[in-house]
Design a protein around this motif. Sequence first.
Motif, PDB file in Angstrom:
ATOM      1  N   ALA A   9      26.789  16.318  -7.356  1.00 61.69           N
ATOM      2  CA  ALA A   9      26.296  16.082  -6.376  1.00 61.69           C
ATOM      3  C   ALA A   9      26.962  16.301  -4.854  1.00 61.69           C
ATOM      4  O   ALA A   9      26.255  16.972  -3.826  1.00 61.69           O
ATOM      5  N   ILE A  10      28.131  16.152  -4.721  1.00 65.18           N
ATOM      6  CA  ILE A  10      29.261  16.341  -3.642  1.00 65.18           C
ATOM      7  C   ILE A  10      28.955  18.042  -3.206  1.00 65.18           C
ATOM      8  O   ILE A  10      29.296  18.485  -2.793  1.00 65.18           O
ATOM      9  N   THR A  11      29.067  18.496  -4.389  1.00 66.21           N
ATOM     10  CA  THR A  11      29.667  19.859  -4.726  1.00 66.21           C
ATOM     11  C   THR A  11      28.356  20.914  -4.203  1.00 66.21           C
ATOM     12  O   THR A  11      28.691  21.697  -3.104  1.00 66.21           O
ATOM     13  N   GLY A  12      27.698  20.177  -4.379  1.00 67.47           N
ATOM     14  CA  GLY A  12      26.436  21.401  -4.360  1.00 67.47           C
ATOM     15  C   GLY A  12      25.569  20.980  -2.629  1.00 67.47           C
ATOM     16  O   GLY A  12      24.776  21.826  -2.297  1.00 67.47           O
ATOM     17  N   TRP A  13      25.721  19.806  -2.280  1.00 67.64           N
ATOM     18  CA  TRP A  13      25.532  19.822  -0.801  1.00 67.64           C
ATOM     19  C   TRP A  13      27.171  19.969   0.076  1.00 67.64           C
ATOM     20  O   TRP A  13      26.302  19.421   1.062  1.00 67.64           O
ATOM     21  N   GLY A  14      27.669  19.508  -0.584  1.00 70.13           N
ATOM     22  CA  GLY A  14      28.600  19.578   0.265  1.00 70.13           C
ATOM     23  C   GLY A  14      29.037  20.529   1.948  1.00 70.13           C
ATOM     24  O   GLY A  14      28.741  20.252   2.885  1.00 70.13           O
ATOM     25  N   PRO A  15      28.398  21.988   1.385  1.00 74.30           N
ATOM     26  CA  PRO A  15      28.686  23.045   2.521  1.00 74.30           C
ATOM     27  C   PRO A  15      27.366  23.196   3.692  1.00 74.30           C
ATOM     28  O   PRO A  15      27.581  22.612   4.686  1.00 74.30           O
ATOM     29  N   SER A  16      26.125  22.179   3.202  1.00 78.15           N
ATOM     30  CA  SER A  16      25.237  21.554   3.609  1.00 78.15           C
ATOM     31  C   SER A  16      25.394  21.070   4.331  1.00 78.15           C
ATOM     32  O   SER A  16      25.200  20.984   5.628  1.00 78.15           O
ATOM     33  N   TYR A  17      26.235  19.358   4.492  1.00 80.01           N
ATOM     34  CA  TYR A  17      26.384  18.497   5.017  1.00 80.01           C
ATOM     35  C   TYR A  17      27.292  18.881   5.720  1.00 80.01           C
ATOM     36  O   TYR A  17      27.264  18.492   7.266  1.00 80.01           O
TER      37      TYR A  17
ATOM     38  N   VAL B 142      36.704   8.887   0.944  1.00 75.31           N
ATOM     39  CA  VAL B 142      35.688  10.115   0.027  1.00 75.31           C
ATOM     40  C   VAL B 142      34.358   9.285   1.497  1.00 75.31           C
ATOM     41  O   VAL B 142      33.857  10.333   1.635  1.00 75.31           O
ATOM     42  N   LEU B 143      34.224   8.565   0.720  1.00 76.36           N
ATOM     43  CA  LEU B 143      32.990   7.433   2.199  1.00 76.36           C
ATOM     44  C   LEU B 143      34.067   7.636   3.155  1.00 76.36           C
ATOM     45  O   LEU B 143      33.144   8.412   4.227  1.00 76.36           O
ATOM     46  N   ALA B 144      35.061   7.705   3.586  1.00 74.91           N
ATOM     47  CA  ALA B 144      34.932   8.470   5.043  1.00 74.91           C
ATOM     48  C   ALA B 144      35.239   9.597   5.215  1.00 74.91           C
ATOM     49  O   ALA B 144      34.442   9.592   6.820  1.00 74.91           O
ATOM     50  N   PHE B 145      35.521  10.939   4.667  1.00 77.08           N
ATOM     51  CA  PHE B 145      34.492  12.313   4.714  1.00 77.08           C
ATOM     52  C   PHE B 145      33.121  12.342   5.510  1.00 77.08           C
ATOM     53  O   PHE B 145      32.906  12.394   6.625  1.00 77.08           O
ATOM     54  N   TYR B 146      31.857  11.493   4.946  1.00 81.99           N
ATOM     55  CA  TYR B 146      30.714  10.940   5.170  1.00 81.99           C
ATOM     56  C   TYR B 146      30.775   9.923   6.613  1.00 81.99           C
ATOM     57  O   TYR B 146      29.610  10.292   6.563  1.00 81.99           O
ATOM     58  N   LEU B 147      31.882   9.458   6.375  1.00 83.91           N
ATOM     59  CA  LEU B 147      31.085   8.127   7.164  1.00 83.91           C
ATOM     60  C   LEU B 147      31.590   8.534   9.312  1.00 83.91           C
ATOM     61  O   LEU B 147      31.226   8.070   9.952  1.00 83.91           O
ATOM     62  N   ILE B 148      32.748   9.925   9.046  1.00 84.96           N
ATOM     63  CA  ILE B 148      33.479  10.008   9.906  1.00 84.96           C
ATOM     64  C   ILE B 148      33.336  11.471  10.881  1.00 84.96           C
ATOM     65  O   ILE B 148      32.657  12.179  10.362  1.00 84.96           O
ATOM     66  N   ASP B 149      32.362  10.911  12.503  1.00 84.93           N
ATOM     67  CA  ASP B 149      31.870  12.313  12.981  1.00 84.93           C
ATOM     68  C   ASP B 149      33.354  13.401  13.459  1.00 84.93           C
ATOM     69  O   ASP B 149      32.874  14.360  13.673  1.00 84.93           O
ATOM     70  N   VAL B 150      34.313  13.075  13.608  1.00 80.64           N
ATOM     71  CA  VAL B 150      35.281  13.949  14.108  1.00 80.64           C
ATOM     72  C   VAL B 150      35.254  14.946  12.836  1.00 80.64           C
ATOM     73  O   VAL B 150      35.876  14.230  12.482  1.00 80.64           O
TER      74      VAL B 150
ATOM     75  N   GLY C 219      40.647  16.320   7.086  1.00 79.52           N
ATOM     76  CA  GLY C 219      41.067  15.847   6.563  1.00 79.52           C
ATOM     77  C   GLY C 219      41.061  14.505   4.957  1.00 79.52           C
ATOM     78  O   GLY C 219      41.340  14.968   4.126  1.00 79.52           O
ATOM     79  N   CYS C 220      40.328  13.939   5.480  1.00 81.10           N
ATOM     80  CA  CYS C 220      39.945  13.012   4.607  1.00 81.10           C
ATOM     81  C   CYS C 220      39.534  13.679   2.919  1.00 81.10           C
ATOM     82  O   CYS C 220      39.807  13.261   1.974  1.00 81.10           O
ATOM     83  N   TYR C 221      38.577  14.474   3.226  1.00 85.51           N
ATOM     84  CA  TYR C 221      37.760  15.208   2.382  1.00 85.51           C
ATOM     85  C   TYR C 221      39.127  16.175   1.628  1.00 85.51           C
ATOM     86  O   TYR C 221      39.194  16.125   0.424  1.00 85.51           O
TER      87      TYR C 221
END
Length: 430
Positions: free
Chosen positions: A248-256, A318-326, A332-334
Amino acid sequence: MATLTTAPEIADALALRRRTMTLALLTTTYFFSYMDRQILAILLEDIKADLLLSDTQLGLLSGLVFAIFYATLGIPVARLADRTSRRDIIAASLAIWSAMTALCGLAQNFTQLMLARIGVGIGEAGSSPPSHSIIADLYPPDKRASAMAVYSLGVVLGAGFGTLIGGFVATHYGWRVAMFTVGLPGIALAVLVKMFVVEPRRGLSDAGRVAEQGDAPSVMAGFAAIWRSAPALHLVVGVTLTSMIGYAITGWGPSYMQRSLGLSKLDISYYIALPGALFGSISAIAGGRIADRWAKARGLHVQSWVVLVMKGLSLPLVLAFYLIDVPAIAIGCYFGSLLFANSYLGPSFALIQHLAPLRLRAMWAAITLLVINLVGLGLGPLLVGRLSDWLAPSLGEASLRWSLVAIVSLTPWALFHYWRAGVLLRRAGD
């Protein structure tokens, strides 16, 4: 009086002497497998414009058409591998999927491209189960996780280089040449696999275990054996849930990254893909090495808990990657999460092979991969997409963000199964 050396002893010595070369060739084969699989993703828009395809047709080509044949045919191929030469099956499979990848470049319509993709799936079904079996026979339990971790580099590096090579070649020469570029070299590699990969005696590196004689057990016997082994069952569930989240992360990561972080496709290709592959490779190797080191000191059961700890450390990142807007902090979290993300690969498959009956090693690998691909690959990206569509009316583009947060939040469920597997393995004396 000199001691006579028997033919089996000579064969065993040769297998162990050439195991590093064998592991390198099997890993390279796995690399080609994922590169040939991943390249389609970067070529979809070019293929859509050239062949006038719909998004539904593209989805079938990149997902369901491939996954069904790849996952289900792994079972009969594994049964064959448990009775015949695993090396020959891998070499033949590599030649088939490489040729079919190249044939994708000749397709003139959807049907032709679909048939070629089916051929790729059929070919790749014969790669991993016999490879897992060979590696398990060449490496003892206290080195097996590291060996499996090296093998798993094929996933990380193949995906990264498939995106890089496909994007570069397609930009300059077209998508058809890109298919030829990654497909044709695999045929030459198949010859090298046939010439130099060894076919070890079953159970070679498992002292005190003797392979059963007679016909290989049936497919149903393979499923039943996993069902009866509580540690194996927990491991299969754990690795399946972990893979589902990963797909799920790999498939949608670029779109996110494009929707929520404002990155372009070029940014992702140049600055995310290869560094991500590097961090993912470090994770895979470190996970295997740490698991083997702790297994020597504490017992094999600790390998399951190594996954528990490593994946637990990755969760907040991983959660920080999706919750931080900067963007800079989020990326960096990713990257930080990737240092732990692939740590489960080596220990998971090594423990499953340790628990498998010797004559069922390829079958157990195939069953595990069947579940991983049908549930993980089939449901992971789909669940995120469905949830995102459902949330879109109220959240807009942020719907994808919260859908990914939801799927990542399933990680503790997977970690429970790794914890429980470790408990059961310790009780059994492993």
